[in-house]
Enzyme design. Structure first.
Site, PDB file in Angstrom:
ATOM      1  N   SER A  43      51.141  75.317 -13.500  1.00 46.10           N
ATOM      2  CA  SER A  43      50.130  74.982 -12.516  1.00 46.10           C
ATOM      3  C   SER A  43      49.086  74.132 -13.222  1.00 46.10           C
ATOM      4  O   SER A  43      49.112  73.993 -14.453  1.00 46.10           O
ATOM      5  CB  SER A  43      49.484  76.254 -11.944  1.00 46.10           C
ATOM      6  N   ARG A  44      48.188  73.551 -12.467  1.00 45.19           N
ATOM      7  CA  ARG A  44      47.065  72.831 -13.098  1.00 45.19           C
ATOM      8  C   ARG A  44      45.984  73.805 -13.541  1.00 45.19           C
ATOM      9  O   ARG A  44      44.968  73.406 -14.078  1.00 45.19           O
ATOM     10  CB  ARG A  44      46.516  71.794 -12.125  1.00 45.19           C
ATOM     11  N   HIS A  86      54.303  64.854  -5.512  1.00 46.23           N
ATOM     12  CA  HIS A  86      55.729  64.852  -5.843  1.00 46.23           C
ATOM     13  C   HIS A  86      56.103  63.711  -6.780  1.00 46.23           C
ATOM     14  O   HIS A  86      56.877  63.905  -7.727  1.00 46.23           O
ATOM     15  CB  HIS A  86      56.568  64.750  -4.564  1.00 46.23           C
ATOM     16  N   LYS A 104      60.403  68.610   0.124  1.00 44.04           N
ATOM     17  CA  LYS A 104      60.230  67.580   1.122  1.00 44.04           C
ATOM     18  C   LYS A 104      58.845  67.751   1.747  1.00 44.04           C
ATOM     19  O   LYS A 104      58.277  68.853   1.689  1.00 44.04           O
ATOM     20  CB  LYS A 104      61.383  67.639   2.123  1.00 44.04           C
ATOM     21  N   ARG A 172      44.330  70.339   3.866  1.00 40.58           N
ATOM     22  CA  ARG A 172      45.160  69.261   3.329  1.00 40.58           C
ATOM     23  C   ARG A 172      45.886  68.489   4.430  1.00 40.58           C
ATOM     24  O   ARG A 172      46.162  67.302   4.287  1.00 40.58           O
ATOM     25  CB  ARG A 172      46.178  69.798   2.324  1.00 40.58           C
ATOM     26  N   ASP A 185      54.713  66.458   6.992  1.00 42.44           N
ATOM     27  CA  ASP A 185      54.833  67.894   6.784  1.00 42.44           C
ATOM     28  C   ASP A 185      55.903  68.515   7.666  1.00 42.44           C
ATOM     29  O   ASP A 185      56.672  69.369   7.212  1.00 42.44           O
ATOM     30  CB  ASP A 185      53.489  68.566   7.039  1.00 42.44           C
TER      31      ASP A 185
END
Length: 335
Positions: A43-44, A86, A104, A172, A185
């Site tokens: 993760s960040r 991505h 996706k 988001r 999405d």
């Protein structure tokens, strides 16, 4: 062995990039498979990676993506970030020599998708979009029947995917920089369903309701093929739709019930015959179908999956680009 190939006699070792809901679902499904392990998560945030690792018993947690893709014990990387990341995450893994399964929508646009595909093909590395619908045994059976002529020539495809919402302005799904809106999405599923059956359309029309931020909230798509087939597809983040699909041909139709992108059954209506219900048992469930296909390809040394071919992914991204062009939705990366 080819680049990224995994020996037949050992478990495939996964590394997971991101710690959100879809990463958790994938990890839980893979951990139930006897021939797979999840050995690392990144993760960040160190804290997020460690929490996720503790929840699932993953031995290594990294606070940066680069550390995970450099891990020599990771055979394949699953990218579960928001689609705005991505290109960066999958590109980092491919550059490090790791095969990739990428969620996706594959990327934000067709240009980014083409860059990832070129990188994978240049390096001889496996790359696949995580379009689990294509790996679902019920969908595969449906495609077989259609291609065998069970409903004649396809004339119409209908599919929808809508969520009730509302989503706040800072979500988001409302942020153009994060690839917000319904099309990427949710619309990726109806478009992928139609193109699985008919290929890339010859014509694309679309209408949408846009948010003040400039992303689509409710979109209708009409795709056309020179064969005479059409697809009427919708996606929404303001209305909960049935999430069903139907394919009608010159000799019958197929109806796929709610949750058409991961169905457990469908109904075939042949002209002049009683309806037939089809199911397909495989011993797998959920995201295990796509994981199993990735692992089969890695063990066989195949750089692309015949179930989720990269050319098909690129074609879907071109259609999504065309839809956004018609409705006037642009992302910063499109410039």
């Amino acid at each position: 062995m080819t680049a990224g190939q995994v020996a037949q006699d050992r478990a495939v070792r996964w590394g997971v990039v991101a710690t959100g809901g879809i990463a958790a679902r994938f990890t839980a499904d893979v951990l139930e498979m006897a021939d797979a392990e999840v050995v690392a998560v990144a993760s960040r945030s160190d804290a997020a990676a460690k929490e996720f690792a503790g929840r699932f018993g993953i031995p290594r947690a990294y606070g940066e993506w680069a550390a995970l893709v450099a891990d020599e014990e990771v055979d394949v990387v699953y990218v579960a970030t928001p689609h705005s990341a991505h290109r960066a995450a999958a590109g980092l893994a491919l550059a490090a020599g790791k095969p990739v399964l990428c969620e996706k929508a594959f990327t934000l646009n067709a240009r980014e998708a083409g860059e990832l595909v070129s990188l994978a093909r240049d390096r001889g590395l496996f790359l696949m979009e995580a379009m689990w619908m294509y790996c679902n045994p019920v969908i595969r059976r449906m495609v077989e029947l259609v291609r065998d002529g069970a409903i004649g020539d396809i004339r119409t495809v209908q599919a929808d995917f809508g969520l009730q919402g509302p989503f706040a302005a800072d979500h988001r799904l409302r942020d153009p920089a994060l690839g917000g809106g319904a099309v990427l999405d949710l619309g990726v599923y109806p478009v992928s369903f139609a193109q699985l059956l008919l290929g890339e359309p010859d014509r694309v029309q679309a209408e949408a309701l846009l948010s003040p931020e400039g992303v689509d909230l409710n979109t209708g798509m009409l795709l056309g093929w020179d064969s005479g087939a059409t697809a009427l597809l919708t996606c929404s983040v303001t209305a909960g739709t049935p999430v069903t699909a139907a394919v009608t041909g010159t000799a019958g139709r197929i109806e796929v019930p709610a949750g058409f992108f991961h169905p457990e059954r469908f109904v075939l209506h042949r002209d002049g015959a009683e309806p037939e219900e089809f199911t397909a048992a495989s011993g797998l469930h959920g995201m295990q179908h796509e994981a199993a296909e990735v692992m089969r390809c890695l063990r066989a040394g195949e750089p692309e999956s015949p179930l989720v071919p990269l050319d098909g992914t690129l074609a879907v991204m071109r259609t999504l680009d065309a839809v956004r062009d018609r409705i006037g939705v642009r992302f910063p990366v499109d410039a």
